[in-house]
Write a protein that holds these residues in place. Structure first.
Motif, PDB file in Angstrom:
ATOM      1  N   LEU A 726       0.871  -1.183   0.000  1.00 30.62           N
ATOM      2  CA  LEU A 726       0.000   0.000   0.000  1.00 30.62           C
ATOM      3  C   LEU A 726       0.906   1.232   0.000  1.00 30.62           C
ATOM      4  N   CYS A 727       0.337   2.367  -0.387  1.00 28.61           N
ATOM      5  CA  CYS A 727       1.186   3.565  -0.486  1.00 28.61           C
ATOM      6  C   CYS A 727       0.785   4.640   0.505  1.00 28.61           C
ATOM      7  N   ALA A 728       1.801   5.374   0.951  1.00 31.30           N
ATOM      8  CA  ALA A 728       1.565   6.490   1.872  1.00 31.30           C
ATOM      9  C   ALA A 728       2.089   7.771   1.254  1.00 31.30           C
ATOM     10  N   ARG A 729       1.466   8.883   1.640  1.00 29.97           N
ATOM     11  CA  ARG A 729       1.965  10.187   1.183  1.00 29.97           C
ATOM     12  C   ARG A 729       3.398  10.378   1.657  1.00 29.97           C
ATOM     13  N   GLY A 730       4.128  11.167   0.917  1.00 32.99           N
ATOM     14  CA  GLY A 730       5.539  11.354   1.249  1.00 32.99           C
ATOM     15  C   GLY A 730       6.414  10.442   0.399  1.00 32.99           C
ATOM     16  N   GLY A 731       5.794   9.516  -0.353  1.00 31.69           N
ATOM     17  CA  GLY A 731       6.564   8.631  -1.219  1.00 31.69           C
ATOM     18  C   GLY A 731       7.047   7.380  -0.517  1.00 31.69           C
ATOM     19  N   PHE A 732       6.134   6.608   0.054  1.00 36.12           N
ATOM     20  CA  PHE A 732       6.512   5.368   0.730  1.00 36.12           C
ATOM     21  C   PHE A 732       5.573   4.234   0.327  1.00 36.12           C
ATOM     22  N   GLU A 733       6.153   3.046   0.229  1.00 35.74           N
ATOM     23  CA  GLU A 733       5.342   1.832   0.077  1.00 35.74           C
ATOM     24  C   GLU A 733       5.383   1.124   1.413  1.00 35.74           C
ATOM     25  N   VAL A 734       4.228   0.727   1.903  1.00 36.20           N
ATOM     26  CA  VAL A 734       4.154   0.224   3.267  1.00 36.20           C
ATOM     27  C   VAL A 734       3.578  -1.192   3.276  1.00 36.20           C
ATOM     28  N   SER A 735       4.184  -2.048   4.086  1.00 33.50           N
ATOM     29  CA  SER A 735       3.662  -3.403   4.290  1.00 33.50           C
ATOM     30  C   SER A 735       3.577  -3.627   5.792  1.00 33.50           C
ATOM     31  N   ALA A 736       2.684  -4.504   6.225  1.00 34.74           N
ATOM     32  CA  ALA A 736       2.574  -4.744   7.669  1.00 34.74           C
ATOM     33  C   ALA A 736       2.032  -6.137   7.941  1.00 34.74           C
ATOM     34  N   LYS A 737       2.446  -6.660   9.100  1.00 40.98           N
ATOM     35  CA  LYS A 737       1.855  -7.892   9.628  1.00 40.98           C
ATOM     36  C   LYS A 737       1.308  -7.543  10.995  1.00 40.98           C
ATOM     37  N   TRP A 738       0.213  -8.178  11.364  1.00 39.13           N
ATOM     38  CA  TRP A 738      -0.315  -7.853  12.679  1.00 39.13           C
ATOM     39  C   TRP A 738      -1.028  -9.032  13.331  1.00 39.13           C
ATOM     40  N   LYS A 739      -1.102  -8.935  14.668  1.00 41.79           N
ATOM     41  CA  LYS A 739      -1.828  -9.930  15.475  1.00 41.79           C
ATOM     42  C   LYS A 739      -2.582  -9.164  16.539  1.00 41.79           C
ATOM     43  N   ASN A 740      -3.711  -9.681  16.969  1.00 42.83           N
ATOM     44  CA  ASN A 740      -4.531  -9.011  17.988  1.00 42.83           C
ATOM     45  C   ASN A 740      -4.699  -7.518  17.684  1.00 42.83           C
ATOM     46  N   CYS A 741      -4.875  -7.221  16.443  1.00 40.21           N
ATOM     47  CA  CYS A 741      -5.077  -5.843  15.966  1.00 40.21           C
ATOM     48  C   CYS A 741      -3.870  -4.932  16.187  1.00 40.21           C
ATOM     49  N   LYS A 742      -2.720  -5.499  16.504  1.00 41.60           N
ATOM     50  CA  LYS A 742      -1.519  -4.669  16.724  1.00 41.60           C
ATOM     51  C   LYS A 742      -0.411  -5.107  15.756  1.00 41.60           C
ATOM     52  N   PRO A 743       0.273  -4.136  15.149  1.00 41.22           N
ATOM     53  CA  PRO A 743       1.324  -4.514  14.205  1.00 41.22           C
ATOM     54  C   PRO A 743       2.469  -5.249  14.888  1.00 41.22           C
ATOM     55  N   THR A 744       2.957  -6.299  14.243  1.00 41.42           N
ATOM     56  CA  THR A 744       4.154  -6.978  14.747  1.00 41.42           C
ATOM     57  C   THR A 744       5.348  -6.599  13.879  1.00 41.42           C
ATOM     58  N   GLU A 745       5.071  -6.153  12.672  1.00 43.52           N
ATOM     59  CA  GLU A 745       6.149  -5.696  11.788  1.00 43.52           C
ATOM     60  C   GLU A 745       5.586  -4.707  10.773  1.00 43.52           C
ATOM     61  N   ILE A 746       6.331  -3.628  10.582  1.00 41.61           N
ATOM     62  CA  ILE A 746       5.958  -2.653   9.544  1.00 41.61           C
ATOM     63  C   ILE A 746       7.171  -2.483   8.642  1.00 41.61           C
ATOM     64  N   ARG A 747       6.952  -2.610   7.355  1.00 41.33           N
ATOM     65  CA  ARG A 747       8.066  -2.401   6.410  1.00 41.33           C
ATOM     66  C   ARG A 747       7.767  -1.156   5.594  1.00 41.33           C
ATOM     67  N   ILE A 748       8.778  -0.296   5.519  1.00 49.73           N
ATOM     68  CA  ILE A 748       8.588   0.963   4.802  1.00 49.73           C
ATOM     69  C   ILE A 748       9.612   1.035   3.688  1.00 49.73           C
TER      70      ILE A 748
END
Ligand code: FUC
Length: 795
Positions: A726-748
């Protein structure tokens, strides 16, 4: 992330009588084709996106896109009467603020139906039937067994080859038998079969627009014969059918025609198809498609999306089945992306109210470009779901509206472009067409929408914010924005009573009273102004002092005006006011509908950003407003509310809206309905799912310090999962994994090398070489510098 098979699969044939709910669509931006998977007769509805009636025509010599000469005089009077409180007198003049004539508005046409008759297939003997759209390959197929033979029918629409390729085969030699003919051809069209080609051509009776379409059939074994208007294939081992179409439409004002004979385009394309053959064409198509589609993945709760037919999936979803939910929701998300790639590619017009697919010559709302929500919504997912290229047709279309939009600016607003004031302002209203229709509609009470252009400027500004493509912005986007900015700076007037600079008259789409400076217009103009100030703070390599002075002068005016727009106020009952005058005793409430689908005063919650978590009072009023309006509505309105609730951070409520969209406003083929079928809900729904997972509109400090905020509105139902690309403003591609509704890893992944501001509790950052990255933490935000093309892993 593991491959997920996103498919829309039916175990039954579609019904040509129920096109909008049972067909399966493919498209390449230029063309659309919809299939029903009939075993003994396959009917394919074919479209070419520029096939429009209306516009200039020998039979309409005075075509002026509806502009009413000198209408600005009435506009001025209406402004004065409203300011003087002479409401009824102002209303009496509104018929003068419409288009002079609707003649020439036109409508998107259906090209024709291709009819494939299979004489030897007896429906009652068919078993193991499946027809499906494979979103991972952008491939339609229909397979079944009959009399001991397995039949395979496939089709894809290639953007690079600009053609639709259909392939019939089976597992026994010599069993392919069919006749190809056309149905529902345009009045006066000619159909001619010769050898292995079936050509169809003519000129639309309404406007003389020339069109040319042709099929070329390549077979192995058996025989091929042509009659006057059909081709019959008998006893072949397989058959490939290449199809393409073109018109002599051009988006150039005022002729809207190009000089190239569309037949030449068609011949070149088909020659290339035959030369390459089906396999090579498919590989080329797949490479092109997957480069866009494959950027983003999404899965919830570890559930794979590789099963059952769509009708039972929808039923299980309605019945509350968790697995079905974790399959359908990502499928719907990806389907929105598929539809956008299929209906909006550089070289043709933007996606219209039905994308590119249309079975009628009188489609709902003419299948036009409605710009009081619909066209904007079509492109909401273009940037955050990583499909920036699909927005090129939108940018080009808006650019093409500038020349005719100047005429409308002159006639209705007295804003004149001349040698001394070149490119002095363009405007368009609720509905527009490929023939530069920018005048207001034929009824003021839906047709007037001066802020629609300001709204569209938010769409195209996002191109730069998400991609950081400075050259594209400077060359393609900025000129459009600058001319829109010139328009608004000359349009706004001071209202003594309200002590504000206002747009007047205003009408909040599409209900309520006519007022001065409603929230829709004031807030959109301010949102646009803020963005304009942000981009013009950069240097565009202006050539001389005159250009620099002009830019600075425009900036100065906008800075000054921005302060005086004051768009928001809260009503006595705690709602965000839609109309500034709402609490006045003589305010006319007669035209207000409590649950109206448009909720246009919340533009600054979404897609704008002036209402956010840093403006708690306005946020509270916006939430109260949404509760007051209610959740139930038409397809696109639910998609809008989904995005709005996502912006509040209320994942449960956003989910409720998504659920309603899927259960109450979605056909079995997963097209959104209003009713009727309207594709904006698909696009808005897909964008809304992304908005629940990732937001980036709030800033840390200065206007460009966008905060990357993952799982912003995450519902319990999506308690674990992963997304990528997915993309974020500022020029970033973002990926994430999560458990219990909380991120365990965010890749930018950084595209431009900007500083990253990430809202997270996670505390360790490494780069993709495994090096530890130093960062600063300010409360819940981690801040670190990035390098272009590097990925940063936060865990
Ligand atoms: C807007 C909406 C209608 C419809 C039309 C195409 O005018 O108010 O609901 O979506 O566009």
């Amino acid at each position: 992330m593991e491959t997920i098979y996103n498919e829309i699969r039916f175990n039954t044939e579609g019904d040509p009588g129920k096109w909008e709910s049972t067909c399966l669509p493919i498209g390449n931006g230029y063309m659309g084709a919809t299939f029903f998977g009939g075993v003994s007769q396959e009917r394919v509805v074919l479209n070419e996106k520029t096939l429009w009636i209306g516009g200039p025509s020998p039979s309409r010599p005075g075509y002026d896109a509806g502009n009413r000469k000198g209408a600005y005089k009435s506009v001025k009077k209406v402004q004065e009467l409203l300011a003087a409180g002479k409401y009824d007198d102002a209303l009496a003049l509104l018929p003068d603020l419409t288009c002079e004539t609707g003649d020439g508005f036109g409508a998107y046409q259906c090209l024709c139906d291709a009819v494939f008759d299979f004489p030897d297939i007896d429906r009652s003997k068919v078993t193991d039937y499946v027809r499906k759209l494979d979103l991972e390959q952008s491939l339609y197929s229909c397979n079944f067994s009959h009399d001991g033979v397995r039949y395979f029918r496939k089709a894809f629409a290639s953007y690079p080859a600009r053609s639709v390729c259909i392939d019939f085969s089976c597992n026994k030699k010599g069993c392919i038998n069919f006749k190809l003919s056309l149905d529902k051809i345009q009045e006066g069209g000619t159909v001619k079969a010769q050898g292995n080609r079936l050509d169809y051509f003519g000129a639309l009776t309404d406007n003389g627009l020339r069109y040319y379409a042709a099929f070329c059939i390549v077979t192995e074994g058996g025989s091929l014969t042509s009659s006057d208007d059909s081709i019959t294939v008998s006893g072949a081992d397989w058959a490939d059918i290449y199809f393409t179409a073109a018109t002599d439409y051009s988006d150039e004002y005022p002729s809207y025609r190009n000089v190239k004979d569309p037949r030449l385009t068609v011949d070149e394309i088909l020659e290339n198809c035959v030369k390459k053959g089906d396999d090579e064409l498919f590989d080329e198509h797949y490479d092109d498609y997957i480069a866009l589609y494959g950027r983003t993945k999404l899965s919830f709760n570890g559930v794979k999306n590789d099963i059952q037919d769509v009708e039972s999936l929808l039923q299980r979803y309605k019945d509350g089945d968790d697995t079905a939910a974790a399959q359908l929701e990502p499928l719907y998300f990806q389907y929105g992306r598929y539809l956008l790639i299929s209906s909006s590619r550089a070289g043709s017009l933007p996606a219209n109210l039905q994308g590119v697919w249309n079975e009628s010559n009188m489609p709902p709302w003419c299948c036009d470009y409605h710009i009081n929500v619909n066209l904007q919504m079509n492109y909401w997912g273009a940037f955050n779901t990583n499909l920036a290229e699909t927005a090129e047709p939108l940018v080009r279309f808006l650019d093409s509206l500038r020349a005719p939009g100047r005429v409308t600016a002159k006639e209705y607003y007295n804003i004149v472009t001349d040698d001394e004031h070149p490119e002095n302002g363009w405007i368009a209203h609720t509905q527009s067409t490929p023939f530069g229709w920018t005048s207001p509609g034929w009824d003021f009470y839906w047709g007037w929408s001066t802020a629609a252009v300001a709204w569209l400027m938010l769409n195209i500004y996002d191109h730069y914010e998400f991609t950081g493509d400075f050259d594209f912005m400077r060359e393609r986007i900025y000129p459009i924005m600058r001319e829109a900015a010139r328009f608004y700076t000359q349009w706004l007037i001071w209202d003594e009573k309200q002590q504000r600079l206002v747009s007047s008259p205003t009408y909040s789409p599409e209900h309520g009273p006519v007022t001065i400076g409603n929230t829709y217009e004031q807030s959109l103009i301010l949102e646009f102004y803020e963005r304009f100030l942000d981009i013009t703070a950069m240097s565009f390599g202006e050539q001389d002092d005159t250009e620099i002075n002009e830019k600075n002068e425009l900036r100065r005016k906008i800075e000054e005006q921005a302060k005086l727009l004051k768009p928001f106020s809260v009503s006595k009952s705690g709602l965000l006011k839609e109309w500034f005058e709402e609490d006045e005793h003589d305010f006319d409430r007669s035209k207000i509908q409590k649950n109206h689908r448009h909720i246009s005063h919340l533009m600054s919650l979404y897609p704008g950003s002036l209402i956010n978590r840093r403006t708690p009072e306005l946020m509270q009023a916006a939430i109260a407003t949404m509760n007051d309006r209610g959740d139930e509505s038409t397809g696109w309105a639910r998609a809008y509310k989904l995005n709005l609730w996502a912006r509040t951070g209320d994942g449960e409520r956003a989910y409720k809206l998504l659920h309603g969209l899927l259960t109450d406003c979605t056909y079995p083929n997963l097209w959104d309905f209003h009713p009727p079928f309207q594709i904006d809900g698909n696009f808005g729904g897909s964008a809304g799912i992304a908005e629940m997972l990732l937001q980036s509109h709030e800033v840390y400090n200065t206007p460009s310090d966008y905060v990357i905020n993952v799982l912003t509105a995450i519902p319990e139902r999506w308690s674990s999962g992963e997304f990528s690309g997915l993309c974020a403003r500022g020029g970033f591609e973002v990926s994430a994994k999560w458990k219990n509704c909380k991120p365990t890893e965010i890749r930018i992944k950084s595209l431009k090398g900007e500083w990253a501001y990430v809202k997270t509790e996670l505390d360790s950052i490494t780069d993709d070489d495994g090096n530890k990255v130093d960062f600063r933490r300010d409360d819940d935000i981690v801040i670190f510098p990035t390098k272009p093309e590097k990925t940063y892993i936060i865990s």
